[in-house]
Design a protein around this motif. Structure first.
Motif, short mmCIF file in Angstrom:
data_model
loop_
_atom_site.label_atom_id
_atom_site.label_comp_id
_atom_site.label_asym_id
_atom_site.label_seq_id
_atom_site.Cartn_x
_atom_site.Cartn_y
_atom_site.Cartn_z
N GLN A 148 0.75 11.68 9.70
CA GLN A 148 -0.32 10.70 9.73
C GLN A 148 -0.99 10.62 8.36
N LYS A 149 -1.36 9.41 7.97
CA LYS A 149 -1.86 9.16 6.61
C LYS A 149 -3.26 9.74 6.41
N VAL A 150 -3.52 10.20 5.20
CA VAL A 150 -4.85 10.68 4.84
C VAL A 150 -5.35 9.97 3.58
N VAL A 151 -4.45 9.76 2.63
CA VAL A 151 -4.80 9.07 1.38
C VAL A 151 -3.90 7.85 1.24
N GLU A 152 -4.51 6.70 0.92
CA GLU A 152 -3.75 5.47 0.69
C GLU A 152 -4.22 4.81 -0.60
N GLU A 153 -3.34 4.03 -1.20
CA GLU A 153 -3.73 3.31 -2.41
C GLU A 153 -2.99 1.99 -2.52
N ALA A 154 -3.53 1.11 -3.32
CA ALA A 154 -2.88 -0.16 -3.61
C ALA A 154 -3.22 -0.56 -5.04
N PRO A 155 -2.23 -1.00 -5.79
CA PRO A 155 -0.81 -1.05 -5.45
C PRO A 155 -0.15 0.32 -5.59
N GLY A 201 -6.61 -4.86 -10.50
CA GLY A 201 -7.13 -3.50 -10.46
C GLY A 201 -6.38 -2.59 -9.50
N HIS A 202 -7.04 -1.49 -9.14
CA HIS A 202 -6.42 -0.47 -8.30
C HIS A 202 -7.45 0.10 -7.34
N ALA A 203 -7.03 0.40 -6.11
CA ALA A 203 -7.95 0.92 -5.10
C ALA A 203 -7.37 2.16 -4.43
N MET A 204 -8.25 3.12 -4.14
CA MET A 204 -7.90 4.36 -3.44
C MET A 204 -8.69 4.43 -2.14
N GLU A 205 -8.08 5.05 -1.12
CA GLU A 205 -8.81 5.30 0.12
C GLU A 205 -8.54 6.71 0.60
N LEU A 206 -9.61 7.40 0.97
CA LEU A 206 -9.51 8.70 1.62
C LEU A 206 -10.09 8.57 3.02
N ARG A 207 -9.31 8.96 4.02
CA ARG A 207 -9.84 8.99 5.38
C ARG A 207 -10.67 10.26 5.53
N GLN A 242 -4.70 -2.58 9.92
CA GLN A 242 -4.49 -1.17 9.64
C GLN A 242 -5.78 -0.48 9.21
N VAL A 243 -5.84 0.82 9.43
CA VAL A 243 -6.97 1.62 8.96
C VAL A 243 -7.20 1.39 7.47
N GLU A 244 -6.09 1.32 6.72
CA GLU A 244 -6.18 1.28 5.26
C GLU A 244 -6.27 -0.13 4.68
N HIS A 245 -6.62 -1.11 5.50
CA HIS A 245 -6.69 -2.49 4.99
C HIS A 245 -7.69 -2.69 3.84
N PRO A 246 -8.76 -1.86 3.71
CA PRO A 246 -9.70 -2.10 2.60
C PRO A 246 -9.09 -2.05 1.21
N VAL A 247 -8.07 -1.21 0.99
CA VAL A 247 -7.52 -1.15 -0.37
C VAL A 247 -6.84 -2.47 -0.74
N THR A 248 -6.26 -3.13 0.25
CA THR A 248 -5.67 -4.45 0.01
C THR A 248 -6.77 -5.47 -0.29
N ARG A 287 0.86 -1.18 0.00
CA ARG A 287 0.00 0.00 0.00
C ARG A 287 0.90 1.23 0.00
N GLU A 288 0.56 2.19 -0.81
CA GLU A 288 1.27 3.48 -0.84
C GLU A 288 0.55 4.43 0.11
N CYS A 289 1.28 4.97 1.09
CA CYS A 289 0.67 5.81 2.12
C CYS A 289 1.43 7.12 2.30
N SER A 290 1.90 7.70 1.20
CA SER A 290 2.79 8.85 1.28
C SER A 290 2.09 10.19 1.48
N VAL A 291 0.78 10.27 1.20
CA VAL A 291 0.08 11.55 1.39
C VAL A 291 -0.36 11.63 2.85
N GLN A 292 0.34 12.47 3.60
CA GLN A 292 0.14 12.54 5.04
C GLN A 292 0.06 13.99 5.50
N ARG A 293 -0.57 14.19 6.65
CA ARG A 293 -0.49 15.47 7.35
C ARG A 293 -0.12 15.17 8.79
#
Length: 480
Positions: A235-242, A331-337, A293-299, A226-232
């Motif tokens: 702390q992560k705000v946007v995550e994606e996979a792959p 495919g590809h998945a995005m997540e916004l907290r 993890q919070v971002e487990h849905p993209v996986t 999971r890519e989790c580089s967009v943070q404030r």
């Protein structure tokens, strides 16, 4: 396992309960006075109030939660994430009462809960690590010696840290002493442990993590990255996979490294191994999060696997039902907290009443949600309302669908991170994949969202005027 207590609240409590019900397992919710009418309480088969609103008087009362579990003859406790999920003493206490803790053993939680102990554990497994010292220090003279050896900039980091607390980037020698003092003070205040270590600061870092799952029969699998580089605020705000930058060879190397980290602490259950990646695609072990993890849905979206179901099966002693070669990325998945935070005011929490709260729906849109229209957002807990997830055949499709979902997500009464999510999805740096953990610092400002909103309002006004003028051209015949 016939009954599970979920020692958590909000969207993650409902998420776990959905899978448990799908598996024919009864569910128990615990709640604070502030959450008496919360959706997770209504969703469960049984629910018990465990205390006042503050988490240290409710959701952090491990002994009370265990007493409730014993009284209701619960077979397993799922901690979700946050609260007691990485508390080794709680995991121990649950097991000692004859209840299954749906997570790793306390040994793994303790080892990976300390960044220094984690580094020591994986040292023998040839895992790449950021240059620096692997023991706790408090004196400035030692810090100067290390920094001179590895070169500036350096990162001072709390051993027991997380969420960006007890962390300081030091660019030059003369700032090291003050950086040390602030990091130690903050770590002591936040964690009761002032130990810090010094390592090379990776410039232009990407934050990439690998999902792992291990059973009690010696099998350890990775479920890609999971890519989790967009943070404030770290702390992560946007995550994606792959991730958009990993090659198949690099993905395999990181996956193997992650499974080695899991084996280093005899890991069981779902966990995430986090890595930093530099501009040259070198990756370094950062830490392991010993929970879901919070971002487990993209996986889940790209693998078609229910990670909570696997957690429960592993906790029951079952063998993982797949092999590594069975797992593929589709495919590809995005997540916004979706946080109740104000992106126009340094992402400060925005509490209030959800006057309007309508979720987006449609193919490829998933919302893991914990709130309803008319509810108040309490000040006592993490301000996350939900997780907005989109899935497409391509990254571009997932981004496009996320923009549609953000537009259709109607919230009034509190400020949220939805406008920030739209900003990220539309930004060229993000769309191109050419970004790092400094995305917010480098590209974002409230003024840019204000400019965008103003431009959109002007376009809407022009369109309305055009439509009005067109309507005037229509000859309206009188009716008899």
């Amino acid at each position: 396992m016939k009954k599970i207590l979920v020692a958590n609240r909000g969207e993650i409590a409902i998420r776990v309960m959905r899978t448990a019900k799908k598996m024919g397992i009864r569910t128990v919710a615990v709640f604070s006075e502030a959450d008496r009418n919360a959706p997770h309480v209504q969703f469960a088969d049984e629910a018990v109030c465990i205390g006042e609103a503050p988490s240290n008087q409710s959701y952090l009362l491990g002994d009370k939660i265990i007493d409730v579990a014993k009284e209701l003859q619960v077979d397993g406790i799922h901690p979700g994430y946050g609260f007691l999920s990485e508390n080794a003493d709680f995991a121990d206490a649950v097991e000692k009462k004859g209840i299954t803790f749906i997570g790793p053993k306390s040994k793994a939680i303790r080892v990976m809960g300390s960044k220094l102990a984690a580094k020591e554990a994986v040292k023998a497994y040839d895992i790449p690590m950021v240059p620096g010292i692997d023991e706790a220090i408090t004196d400035v003279a030692t810090a100067h010696k290390i920094a001179d050896e590895i070169g500036y900039p350096v990162l001072i980091k709390a051993s027991a840290g997380g969420g960006g607390k007890g962390m300081r980037i030091v660019e030059k020698k003369e700032d090291l002493e003050s950086g040390m003092e602030r990091a130690i003070s903050e770590a002591t205040s936040a964690f009761g442990d002032g130990s810090v270590f010094v390592e090379k600061y990776v410039t232009s870092p990407r934050h990439i993590e690998i999902q792992v799952m291990a059973d009690t029969h010696g099998n350890v699998l990775h479920f890609f990255e999971r890519e989790c580089s967009v943070q404030r605020r770290h702390q992560k705000v946007v995550e994606e996979a792959p991730s958009s930058i990993l090659t198949p060879a690099l993905r395999e190397a990181m996956g193997v490294a992650a499974t080695k980290v899991a084996r280093a602490c005899d890991y069981v259950g779902a966990g995430t191994v986090e890595f930093l990646m530099d501009a040259d695609l070198n990756f370094y072990f950062l830490e392991m999060n010993t929970r879901l993890q919070v971002e487990h849905p993209v996986t889940e979206m790209i693998t078609g696997v229910d990670l909570v179901e696997l957690q429960i099966k592993v906790a029951r002693g079952e063998i993982l039902p797949m092999k590594q070669e069975d797992l593929q990325i589709n495919g590809h998945a995005m997540e916004l907290r979706v946080y109740a935070e104000d992106p126009m005011n340094d992402f400060l929490p925005s509490v209030g009443n959800l006057e309007t709260y309508q979720l987006p729906v449609g193919d490829g849109i998933r919302v893991d949600n914990g709130f309803e229209e008319g509810m108040n957002v309490p000040i006592y807990y993490d301000p996350m309302l939900s997780k907005l997830i989109t899935y497409g055949k391509t990254r571009e499709e997932a981004i496009g669908l996320m923009l549609v979902a953000i537009r259709d997500y109607k919230i009034k009464g509190v400020r949220t991170t939805l406008p920030f999510g739209a900003f990220v999805m539309e930004h060229e740096a993000f769309r191109s994949g050419n970004f790092d953990t400094h995305f917010v610092k480098n590209y974002y400002s409230p003024e840019k969202i204000m400019e965008k909103n103003k431009a959109e309002a002007e376009i809407a006004a022009l369109m309305a005027l055009y439509q009005y003028l067109e309507d005037q051209k229509i000859i309206k015949l009188p009716t008899n």
